[in-house]
Design a protein around this motif. Sequence first.
Motif, PDB file in Angstrom:
ATOM      1  N   SER A 121       0.859  -1.181   0.000  1.00 58.49           N
ATOM      2  CA  SER A 121       0.000   0.000   0.000  1.00 58.49           C
ATOM      3  C   SER A 121       0.894   1.229   0.000  1.00 58.49           C
ATOM      4  O   SER A 121       2.044   1.180   0.410  1.00 58.49           O
ATOM      5  N   LEU A 122       0.381   2.357  -0.441  1.00 58.20           N
ATOM      6  CA  LEU A 122       1.167   3.571  -0.586  1.00 58.20           C
ATOM      7  C   LEU A 122       0.724   4.592   0.437  1.00 58.20           C
ATOM      8  O   LEU A 122      -0.447   4.935   0.516  1.00 58.20           O
ATOM      9  N   ALA A 123       1.676   5.052   1.226  1.00 60.76           N
ATOM     10  CA  ALA A 123       1.413   6.133   2.166  1.00 60.76           C
ATOM     11  C   ALA A 123       1.976   7.410   1.568  1.00 60.76           C
ATOM     12  O   ALA A 123       3.096   7.408   1.067  1.00 60.76           O
ATOM     13  N   VAL A 124       1.230   8.489   1.590  1.00 56.15           N
ATOM     14  CA  VAL A 124       1.720   9.773   1.106  1.00 56.15           C
ATOM     15  C   VAL A 124       1.949  10.644   2.322  1.00 56.15           C
ATOM     16  O   VAL A 124       1.025  11.003   3.023  1.00 56.15           O
ATOM     17  N   ALA A 151      12.072   3.008   5.914  1.00 56.11           N
ATOM     18  CA  ALA A 151      12.328   4.395   5.517  1.00 56.11           C
ATOM     19  C   ALA A 151      13.725   4.509   4.908  1.00 56.11           C
ATOM     20  O   ALA A 151      14.694   4.001   5.469  1.00 56.11           O
ATOM     21  N   PRO A 152      13.854   5.169   3.757  1.00 56.22           N
ATOM     22  CA  PRO A 152      15.177   5.347   3.148  1.00 56.22           C
ATOM     23  C   PRO A 152      15.988   6.375   3.930  1.00 56.22           C
ATOM     24  O   PRO A 152      15.431   7.231   4.611  1.00 56.22           O
ATOM     25  N   ARG A 153      17.298   6.288   3.809  1.00 59.97           N
ATOM     26  CA  ARG A 153      18.195   7.249   4.454  1.00 59.97           C
ATOM     27  C   ARG A 153      18.942   8.011   3.374  1.00 59.97           C
ATOM     28  O   ARG A 153      19.642   7.420   2.570  1.00 59.97           O
ATOM     29  N   GLY A 154      18.757   9.328   3.332  1.00 62.50           N
ATOM     30  CA  GLY A 154      19.492  10.163   2.389  1.00 62.50           C
ATOM     31  C   GLY A 154      18.853  10.291   1.028  1.00 62.50           C
ATOM     32  O   GLY A 154      19.467  10.835   0.116  1.00 62.50           O
ATOM     33  N   TYR A 155      17.645   9.787   0.839  1.00 60.51           N
ATOM     34  CA  TYR A 155      16.919   9.933  -0.419  1.00 60.51           C
ATOM     35  C   TYR A 155      15.454   9.616  -0.165  1.00 60.51           C
ATOM     36  O   TYR A 155      15.083   9.155   0.910  1.00 60.51           O
ATOM     37  N   ALA A 156      14.600   9.872  -1.140  1.00 63.15           N
ATOM     38  CA  ALA A 156      13.182   9.508  -1.079  1.00 63.15           C
ATOM     39  C   ALA A 156      12.922   8.461  -2.154  1.00 63.15           C
ATOM     40  O   ALA A 156      13.533   8.495  -3.226  1.00 63.15           O
ATOM     41  N   GLN A 169       5.127  16.079  -1.801  1.00 61.09           N
ATOM     42  CA  GLN A 169       4.698  14.950  -0.988  1.00 61.09           C
ATOM     43  C   GLN A 169       5.678  13.807  -1.193  1.00 61.09           C
ATOM     44  O   GLN A 169       5.983  13.441  -2.328  1.00 61.09           O
ATOM     45  N   ILE A 170       6.174  13.249  -0.098  1.00 60.23           N
ATOM     46  CA  ILE A 170       7.069  12.097  -0.155  1.00 60.23           C
ATOM     47  C   ILE A 170       6.208  10.854  -0.338  1.00 60.23           C
ATOM     48  O   ILE A 170       5.248  10.647   0.397  1.00 60.23           O
ATOM     49  N   LEU A 171       6.539  10.026  -1.326  1.00 61.61           N
ATOM     50  CA  LEU A 171       5.800   8.795  -1.596  1.00 61.61           C
ATOM     51  C   LEU A 171       6.580   7.631  -0.993  1.00 61.61           C
ATOM     52  O   LEU A 171       7.675   7.309  -1.446  1.00 61.61           O
ATOM     53  N   GLY A 222      10.098   8.243  -3.728  1.00 62.95           N
ATOM     54  CA  GLY A 222       9.355   8.970  -4.746  1.00 62.95           C
ATOM     55  C   GLY A 222       8.837  10.283  -4.190  1.00 62.95           C
ATOM     56  O   GLY A 222       8.719  10.452  -2.985  1.00 62.95           O
ATOM     57  N   ILE A 223       8.519  11.202  -5.078  1.00 65.73           N
ATOM     58  CA  ILE A 223       7.983  12.511  -4.690  1.00 65.73           C
ATOM     59  C   ILE A 223       6.897  12.896  -5.677  1.00 65.73           C
ATOM     60  O   ILE A 223       7.066  12.724  -6.891  1.00 65.73           O
ATOM     61  N   ALA A 224       5.788  13.407  -5.170  1.00 64.99           N
ATOM     62  CA  ALA A 224       4.734  13.971  -6.010  1.00 64.99           C
ATOM     63  C   ALA A 224       4.785  15.487  -5.865  1.00 64.99           C
ATOM     64  O   ALA A 224       4.972  16.010  -4.771  1.00 64.99           O
ATOM     65  N   ALA A 225       4.649  16.182  -6.994  1.00 60.14           N
ATOM     66  CA  ALA A 225       4.750  17.636  -6.974  1.00 60.14           C
ATOM     67  C   ALA A 225       3.874  18.223  -8.066  1.00 60.14           C
ATOM     68  O   ALA A 225       3.584  17.572  -9.067  1.00 60.14           O
ATOM     69  N   ASP A 226       3.464  19.468  -7.864  1.00 59.31           N
ATOM     70  CA  ASP A 226       2.686  20.187  -8.852  1.00 59.31           C
ATOM     71  C   ASP A 226       3.287  21.579  -8.971  1.00 59.31           C
ATOM     72  O   ASP A 226       3.469  22.268  -7.967  1.00 59.31           O
ATOM     73  N   GLY A 227       3.646  21.988 -10.195  1.00 62.36           N
ATOM     74  CA  GLY A 227       4.232  23.309 -10.383  1.00 62.36           C
ATOM     75  C   GLY A 227       5.029  23.406 -11.662  1.00 62.36           C
ATOM     76  O   GLY A 227       4.864  22.623 -12.590  1.00 62.36           O
ATOM     77  N   ARG A 228       5.929  24.408 -11.700  1.00 63.57           N
ATOM     78  CA  ARG A 228       6.772  24.671 -12.871  1.00 63.57           C
ATOM     79  C   ARG A 228       8.044  23.839 -12.780  1.00 63.57           C
ATOM     80  O   ARG A 228       8.737  23.840 -11.771  1.00 63.57           O
TER      81      ARG A 228
END
Length: 147
Positions: free
Chosen positions: A6-9, A29-34, A20-22, A36-42
């Motif tokens: 399952s995916l926690a946001v 939990a990863p150390r030093g990276y994510a 938002q960290i995916l 995945g990331i969700a983003a909205d913008g330029r």
Amino acid sequence: MPKGPSLAVLPTTTDEAGLQILQPSSWPAPRGYANGIAADGRLVVTGGVIGWDIQGHLPVDFVAQVGQTLSNISAILTEGGARPEHLVRLTWYVVDMDEYLANLKALGQIYREIFGAHYPAMALVQVVRLVEKAARVEIEATAVVPR
């Protein structure tokens, strides 16, 4: 019923960046990276950036090259109206994985000095060589600036 984890946001600690960290809830939990990331913008995207200084010189030392490369990325982000907390992805290309792994503590310190404690999705790839023969690392960055 869907298969797989399952995916926690989870919201990031920087609300103004709008990221938002995916993180799948069953994964460690990863150390030093994510993961995945969700983003909205330029979108702000760099090419492959190496550790040249403004005179076009490359440090010989791997850690110094990484520090200059991250500083160069920060300068490009600024030109695009972005900040380090807007980073959503970094792809690292290194010519020697063992050199990278042997310097994790120093690399983490330099990273935090330049980008703070924001860790986007990252990939690390060992390559045979880079276009600039003396380069030990090249990094591509992607940032999303909120609208």
